[in-house]
Design a protein around this motif. Structure first.
Motif, PDB file in Angstrom:
ATOM      1  N   ARG A   1     -34.344 -58.495  90.574  1.00  0.00           N
ATOM      2  CA  ARG A   1     -35.370 -57.956  89.686  1.00  0.00           C
ATOM      3  C   ARG A   1     -35.681 -58.973  88.590  1.00  0.00           C
ATOM      4  O   ARG A   1     -34.823 -59.752  88.189  1.00  0.00           O
ATOM      5  CB  ARG A   1     -34.875 -56.664  89.014  1.00  0.00           C
ATOM      6  CG  ARG A   1     -34.785 -55.500  89.965  1.00  0.00           C
ATOM      7  CD  ARG A   1     -34.391 -54.218  89.245  1.00  0.00           C
ATOM      8  NE  ARG A   1     -34.155 -53.155  90.215  1.00  0.00           N
ATOM      9  CZ  ARG A   1     -35.122 -52.417  90.767  1.00  0.00           C
ATOM     10  NH1 ARG A   1     -36.379 -52.619  90.408  1.00  0.00           N
ATOM     11  NH2 ARG A   1     -34.837 -51.495  91.656  1.00  0.00           N
TER      12      ARG A   1
ATOM     13  N   THR B   1     -34.695 -55.773  94.179  1.00  0.00           N
ATOM     14  CA  THR B   1     -35.777 -54.996  94.785  1.00  0.00           C
ATOM     15  C   THR B   1     -35.825 -55.360  96.268  1.00  0.00           C
ATOM     16  O   THR B   1     -35.493 -56.484  96.647  1.00  0.00           O
ATOM     17  CB  THR B   1     -37.143 -55.354  94.183  1.00  0.00           C
ATOM     18  OG1 THR B   1     -37.368 -56.758  94.365  1.00  0.00           O
ATOM     19  CG2 THR B   1     -37.183 -55.043  92.709  1.00  0.00           C
ATOM     20  N   SER B   2     -36.229 -54.414  97.096  1.00  0.00           N
ATOM     21  CA  SER B   2     -36.394 -54.743  98.513  1.00  0.00           C
ATOM     22  C   SER B   2     -37.816 -54.402  98.936  1.00  0.00           C
ATOM     23  O   SER B   2     -38.363 -53.364  98.554  1.00  0.00           O
ATOM     24  CB  SER B   2     -35.365 -54.009  99.374  1.00  0.00           C
ATOM     25  OG  SER B   2     -35.319 -52.656  99.038  1.00  0.00           O
ATOM     26  N   ASP B   3     -38.378 -55.287  99.701  1.00  0.00           N
ATOM     27  CA  ASP B   3     -39.761 -55.164 100.124  1.00  0.00           C
ATOM     28  C   ASP B   3     -39.766 -55.142 101.652  1.00  0.00           C
ATOM     29  O   ASP B   3     -39.298 -56.088 102.292  1.00  0.00           O
ATOM     30  CB  ASP B   3     -40.529 -56.379  99.585  1.00  0.00           C
ATOM     31  CG  ASP B   3     -41.997 -56.277  99.848  1.00  0.00           C
ATOM     32  OD1 ASP B   3     -42.539 -55.178  99.692  1.00  0.00           O
ATOM     33  OD2 ASP B   3     -42.594 -57.300 100.230  1.00  0.00           O
TER      34      ASP B   3
ATOM     35  N   CYS C   1     -31.657 -50.381 103.262  1.00  0.00           N
ATOM     36  CA  CYS C   1     -31.722 -51.291 102.107  1.00  0.00           C
ATOM     37  C   CYS C   1     -30.845 -50.766 100.975  1.00  0.00           C
ATOM     38  O   CYS C   1     -30.034 -51.507 100.409  1.00  0.00           O
ATOM     39  CB  CYS C   1     -33.156 -51.418 101.600  1.00  0.00           C
ATOM     40  SG  CYS C   1     -34.140 -52.504 102.610  1.00  0.00           S
TER      41      CYS C   1
ATOM     42  N   ALA D   1     -41.680 -55.070 105.225  1.00  0.00           N
ATOM     43  CA  ALA D   1     -42.930 -55.310 105.944  1.00  0.00           C
ATOM     44  C   ALA D   1     -42.695 -55.028 107.420  1.00  0.00           C
ATOM     45  O   ALA D   1     -41.780 -55.582 108.029  1.00  0.00           O
ATOM     46  CB  ALA D   1     -43.376 -56.749 105.737  1.00  0.00           C
TER      47      ALA D   1
ATOM     48  N   ARG E   1     -39.997 -47.013 108.454  1.00  0.00           N
ATOM     49  CA  ARG E   1     -39.991 -47.446 107.070  1.00  0.00           C
ATOM     50  C   ARG E   1     -38.959 -46.641 106.254  1.00  0.00           C
ATOM     51  O   ARG E   1     -38.237 -47.197 105.418  1.00  0.00           O
ATOM     52  CB  ARG E   1     -41.392 -47.240 106.487  1.00  0.00           C
ATOM     53  CG  ARG E   1     -41.732 -48.118 105.324  1.00  0.00           C
ATOM     54  CD  ARG E   1     -43.209 -47.986 104.987  1.00  0.00           C
ATOM     55  NE  ARG E   1     -44.027 -48.844 105.809  1.00  0.00           N
ATOM     56  CZ  ARG E   1     -44.228 -50.147 105.566  1.00  0.00           C
ATOM     57  NH1 ARG E   1     -43.680 -50.715 104.521  1.00  0.00           N
ATOM     58  NH2 ARG E   1     -44.974 -50.872 106.366  1.00  0.00           N
TER      59      ARG E   1
ATOM     60  N   GLU F   1     -37.432 -58.272 102.452  1.00  0.00           N
ATOM     61  CA  GLU F   1     -37.185 -59.323 101.463  1.00  0.00           C
ATOM     62  C   GLU F   1     -36.451 -58.681 100.282  1.00  0.00           C
ATOM     63  O   GLU F   1     -36.948 -57.736  99.676  1.00  0.00           O
ATOM     64  CB  GLU F   1     -38.514 -59.914 101.026  1.00  0.00           C
ATOM     65  CG  GLU F   1     -38.346 -61.197 100.258  1.00  0.00           C
ATOM     66  CD  GLU F   1     -39.690 -61.778  99.873  1.00  0.00           C
ATOM     67  OE1 GLU F   1     -40.467 -61.082  99.201  1.00  0.00           O
ATOM     68  OE2 GLU F   1     -39.964 -62.931 100.247  1.00  0.00           O
TER      69      GLU F   1
END
Lengths: 96, 96
Positions: free
Chosen positions: B19, B82-84, B71, B86, B64, B15
């Motif tokens: 920011r 920001t990158s998240d 990313c 999962a 990861r 995601e």
């Protein structure tokens, strides 16, 4: 702008993705770019939208129903897109 | 295109959001439209990207780390986004 100030506020994340089978040129382009950068083990790249928002509603069921309506009317095209609603629960109750 | 066929495949959702503090005109426009449709209790609408992909890696840590690189190099602009990441865990092991 706010609704009924006695309602709790829910934190919602809505993910809108293309239905499987619908052509995703943006995903295909990113996949090619990822491979061009040397990351061979990446596949099936799909790109969609992520929408974060806060919603005031009497309860979680109502919040989810309203968000479903908003998705169908504005955020997603149900013909080619699916929308997935995640509510993080009651955040705060703005007691009058 | 695939990497080492003996590596397991992980299902990842990334995601990418702006920011906090960075202007989000798309989110502001959607918020206005949601209010215009009569949903007054919706606020703080933020719109980002959601990227689904499959990645082959020896383990979750490696998957990861690779996704973090991808990313920063391609999917997100770390200055304003920001990158998240999962990972839904090991999906399948393509044994040779």
């Amino acid at each position: 702008m706010s609704g009924n100030p006695s309602n709790p506020t829910f934190d919602a994340t809505i993910e809108v993705m293309l239905r499987s089978g619908v052509s995703d040129p943006q995903g295909a382009t990113v996949e090619k770019a990822v491979h061009a950068l040397g990351y061979a083990g990446v596949s099936e790249v799909k790109i969609g939208k992520s929408i974060h928002l806060k919603i005031e509603a009497p309860d979680e069921t109502q919040a989810r129903a309203t968000l479903g309506e908003i998705c169908d009317r504005l955020l997603a095209n149900p013909v080619i897109e699916t929308s997935d609603i995640a509510l993080s629960g009651e955040l705060s109750r703005n007691q009058a």
